[in-house]
Design a protein around this motif. Structure first.
Motif, PDB file in Angstrom:
ATOM      1  N   GLU A   1       0.807  -1.200   0.000  1.00  0.00           N
ATOM      2  CA  GLU A   1       0.000   0.000   0.000  1.00  0.00           C
ATOM      3  C   GLU A   1       0.844   1.256   0.000  1.00  0.00           C
ATOM      4  O   GLU A   1       1.526   1.548   0.966  1.00  0.00           O
ATOM      5  CB  GLU A   1      -0.901  -0.007   1.236  1.00  0.00           C
ATOM      6  CG  GLU A   1      -2.321   0.197   0.930  1.00  0.00           C
ATOM      7  CD  GLU A   1      -2.620   0.394  -0.538  1.00  0.00           C
ATOM      8  OE1 GLU A   1      -2.438   1.519  -1.014  1.00  0.00           O
ATOM      9  OE2 GLU A   1      -3.037  -0.549  -1.230  1.00  0.00           O
ATOM     10  N   ASP A   2       0.757   2.003  -1.005  1.00  0.00           N
ATOM     11  CA  ASP A   2       1.377   3.308  -1.009  1.00  0.00           C
ATOM     12  C   ASP A   2       0.309   4.307  -0.568  1.00  0.00           C
ATOM     13  O   ASP A   2      -0.834   3.973  -0.424  1.00  0.00           O
ATOM     14  CB  ASP A   2       1.855   3.651  -2.422  1.00  0.00           C
ATOM     15  CG  ASP A   2       2.772   4.847  -2.413  1.00  0.00           C
ATOM     16  OD1 ASP A   2       2.507   5.795  -1.659  1.00  0.00           O
ATOM     17  OD2 ASP A   2       3.752   4.837  -3.171  1.00  0.00           O
ATOM     18  N   SER A   3       0.706   5.505  -0.365  1.00  0.00           N
ATOM     19  CA  SER A   3      -0.295   6.535  -0.040  1.00  0.00           C
ATOM     20  C   SER A   3       0.325   7.867   0.316  1.00  0.00           C
ATOM     21  O   SER A   3      -0.358   8.803   0.687  1.00  0.00           O
ATOM     22  CB  SER A   3      -1.192   6.064   1.095  1.00  0.00           C
ATOM     23  OG  SER A   3      -0.401   5.664   2.182  1.00  0.00           O
ATOM     24  N   GLY A   4       1.621   7.977   0.199  1.00  0.00           N
ATOM     25  CA  GLY A   4       2.211   9.296   0.338  1.00  0.00           C
ATOM     26  C   GLY A   4       2.672   9.678   1.717  1.00  0.00           C
ATOM     27  O   GLY A   4       3.400  10.639   1.874  1.00  0.00           O
TER      28      GLY A   4
ATOM     29  N   ASP B   1      -6.770   0.439   7.886  1.00  0.00           N
ATOM     30  CA  ASP B   1      -5.915   1.545   7.478  1.00  0.00           C
ATOM     31  C   ASP B   1      -6.167   1.912   6.026  1.00  0.00           C
ATOM     32  O   ASP B   1      -6.256   3.086   5.672  1.00  0.00           O
ATOM     33  CB  ASP B   1      -4.440   1.147   7.638  1.00  0.00           C
ATOM     34  CG  ASP B   1      -4.041   1.098   9.094  1.00  0.00           C
ATOM     35  OD1 ASP B   1      -4.873   1.435   9.950  1.00  0.00           O
ATOM     36  OD2 ASP B   1      -2.894   0.708   9.372  1.00  0.00           O
ATOM     37  N   HIS B   2      -6.264   0.891   5.222  1.00  0.00           N
ATOM     38  CA  HIS B   2      -6.461   1.094   3.798  1.00  0.00           C
ATOM     39  C   HIS B   2      -7.725   1.909   3.541  1.00  0.00           C
ATOM     40  O   HIS B   2      -7.703   2.918   2.839  1.00  0.00           O
ATOM     41  CB  HIS B   2      -6.567  -0.277   3.133  1.00  0.00           C
ATOM     42  CG  HIS B   2      -6.690  -0.228   1.651  1.00  0.00           C
ATOM     43  ND1 HIS B   2      -5.749   0.367   0.843  1.00  0.00           N
ATOM     44  CD2 HIS B   2      -7.656  -0.695   0.816  1.00  0.00           C
ATOM     45  CE1 HIS B   2      -6.136   0.253  -0.428  1.00  0.00           C
ATOM     46  NE2 HIS B   2      -7.283  -0.376  -0.465  1.00  0.00           N
TER      47      HIS B   2
ATOM     48  N   THR C   1     -12.962   0.153  -3.878  1.00  0.00           N
ATOM     49  CA  THR C   1     -11.914  -0.203  -2.914  1.00  0.00           C
ATOM     50  C   THR C   1     -12.262  -1.483  -2.178  1.00  0.00           C
ATOM     51  O   THR C   1     -11.455  -2.407  -2.065  1.00  0.00           O
ATOM     52  CB  THR C   1     -11.734   0.928  -1.872  1.00  0.00           C
ATOM     53  OG1 THR C   1     -11.383   2.130  -2.541  1.00  0.00           O
ATOM     54  CG2 THR C   1     -10.642   0.569  -0.882  1.00  0.00           C
ATOM     55  N   VAL C   2     -13.486  -1.531  -1.678  1.00  0.00           N
ATOM     56  CA  VAL C   2     -13.924  -2.706  -0.929  1.00  0.00           C
ATOM     57  C   VAL C   2     -13.914  -3.932  -1.824  1.00  0.00           C
ATOM     58  O   VAL C   2     -13.444  -5.002  -1.432  1.00  0.00           O
ATOM     59  CB  VAL C   2     -15.349  -2.484  -0.366  1.00  0.00           C
ATOM     60  CG1 VAL C   2     -15.887  -3.773   0.224  1.00  0.00           C
ATOM     61  CG2 VAL C   2     -15.332  -1.382   0.681  1.00  0.00           C
ATOM     62  N   ARG C   3     -14.381  -3.743  -3.014  1.00  0.00           N
ATOM     63  CA  ARG C   3     -14.443  -4.877  -3.931  1.00  0.00           C
ATOM     64  C   ARG C   3     -13.057  -5.406  -4.250  1.00  0.00           C
ATOM     65  O   ARG C   3     -12.793  -6.608  -4.152  1.00  0.00           O
ATOM     66  CB  ARG C   3     -15.166  -4.449  -5.213  1.00  0.00           C
ATOM     67  CG  ARG C   3     -15.389  -5.588  -6.188  1.00  0.00           C
ATOM     68  CD  ARG C   3     -16.236  -5.197  -7.372  1.00  0.00           C
ATOM     69  NE  ARG C   3     -17.664  -5.191  -7.098  1.00  0.00           N
ATOM     70  CZ  ARG C   3     -18.358  -6.243  -6.728  1.00  0.00           C
ATOM     71  NH1 ARG C   3     -17.761  -7.410  -6.533  1.00  0.00           N
ATOM     72  NH2 ARG C   3     -19.642  -6.153  -6.507  1.00  0.00           N
ATOM     73  N   GLN C   4     -12.194  -4.499  -4.575  1.00  0.00           N
ATOM     74  CA  GLN C   4     -10.838  -4.926  -4.918  1.00  0.00           C
ATOM     75  C   GLN C   4     -10.132  -5.588  -3.747  1.00  0.00           C
ATOM     76  O   GLN C   4      -9.417  -6.567  -3.917  1.00  0.00           O
ATOM     77  CB  GLN C   4     -10.007  -3.714  -5.371  1.00  0.00           C
ATOM     78  CG  GLN C   4     -10.321  -3.258  -6.771  1.00  0.00           C
ATOM     79  CD  GLN C   4      -9.495  -2.047  -7.180  1.00  0.00           C
ATOM     80  OE1 GLN C   4      -8.579  -1.639  -6.456  1.00  0.00           O
ATOM     81  NE2 GLN C   4      -9.826  -1.481  -8.325  1.00  0.00           N
TER      82      GLN C   4
END
Lengths: 171, 171
Positions: free
Chosen positions: A161-164, B36-37, B130-133
């Motif tokens: 997970e990227d995100s800066g 977190d994601h 997002t949830v789906r992926q």
DNA sequence: CCCATATAGTTCAACTTTCAAGAAGTGGTC
DNA sequence: GACCACTTCTTGAAAGTTGAACTATATGGG
């Protein structure tokens, strides 16, 4: 917001089916309750949130009950910033102390103190019992296995997970 | 701290087996990453944490896009205190407004504004994606079903959580 | 050796969550 | 109609989290 036939300029959103929504809600519901439950128990029994407890556990397993800060952050899946605050608090409690890393002057080692180990020893049985009662006593052996596999799959997809923020790869 | 043959004056702690430990860690790992994601995505795409988004969703589903505070708190599984702060913030954003409850002068209704609805409409596709992926694209249909059932079981055992804060049964 | 760049960890400000009161309203009872 | 227990919601301070900025050290060329 998961079923409506969309509203704006989108390109075919793959909305969740009713079944998927139910699973999704069940997931959110259960994980939320679980988290709260653990946090309260540990706050009550050990005087710290679950994640702090997890840090002590990590240290207790490490050789010399000591670990580099960054390594600890990665293992506990938290940012270094959060870890800094957490260790500061644990240090104030006398459960952890910091020591300079001899090989790298930038580095710090977090070390579990005897007092910290004692807290762990005292809280561990209750914690395990909590986990057991809330999870393993309720699921069939098949379900436990399924859960493990499912969680492994989910975690796998979330790793890079990227995100800066902070270091890209570090959470 | 889940395997050691105990240390102090305990009465036969039922420690976790190695398999159970693996599952437990996988669970913590995955749910942490997942949370977190989602939080990051929504912070980025909608300017609020996941739980705030959830509040707007709840309201959007309610008749009149309006709900009593306590009811909203229960549905979202948060304390009323937390909800108060959250709604205050959302109100400042112009996404929610408060109105007195006509039948009970103690009561407040939280109401989703048009601006709030617009934010939701804009963020929803991305959120679902997002949830789906992160979840449904990764699991087999069997696993999805298993996950749903497992989460239902876990939630069931956690419901009547007392603990002394706020109202015992509320949260 | 000197530089640019990367890494380790901390700190700051803004924000969120929690806990413990507290203000206000309800409802039943005598 | 005064009292009492309870419910609803808010508030304020302390604790925790976040993302970005910052200090200090390390590292790999020139």
């Amino acid at each position: 917001m998961t079923t409506a036939p969309t509203g704006g300029g989108e390109r075919e959103t793959r909305w969740l089916t009713d079944d998927e929504q139910r699973v999704w809600r069940a997931y959110l519901h259960a994980t939320t309750l679980f988290d709260d439950h653990l946090d309260r128990r540990l706050q009550r029994d050990a005087g710290m949130p679950h994640i702090y407890y997890g840090l002590l556990v990590q240290l207790s397993h490490a050789p010399g009950r000591s670990k580099r800060m960054t390594e600890l952050a990665i293992d506990a899946k938290i940012t270094r910033s959060r870890l800094s605050h957490a260790v500061a608090r644990l240090e104030k409690n006398g459960w952890v102390r910091r020591e300079e890393c001899p090989s790298d002057k930038r580095g710090q080692n977090a070390i579990l103190t005897d007092a910290g180990f004692a807290v762990l020893e005292k809280a561990a049985p209750g914690h395990v019992e909590t986990v057991r009662q809330a999870m393993f006593d309720r699921l069939t052996p098949e379900q436990v296995e399924q859960l493990g596999e499912i969680m492994r799959v989910l975690a796998e997809g979330l790793q890079p997970e990227d995100s800066g923020a902070d270091l890209p790869w570090l959470r």
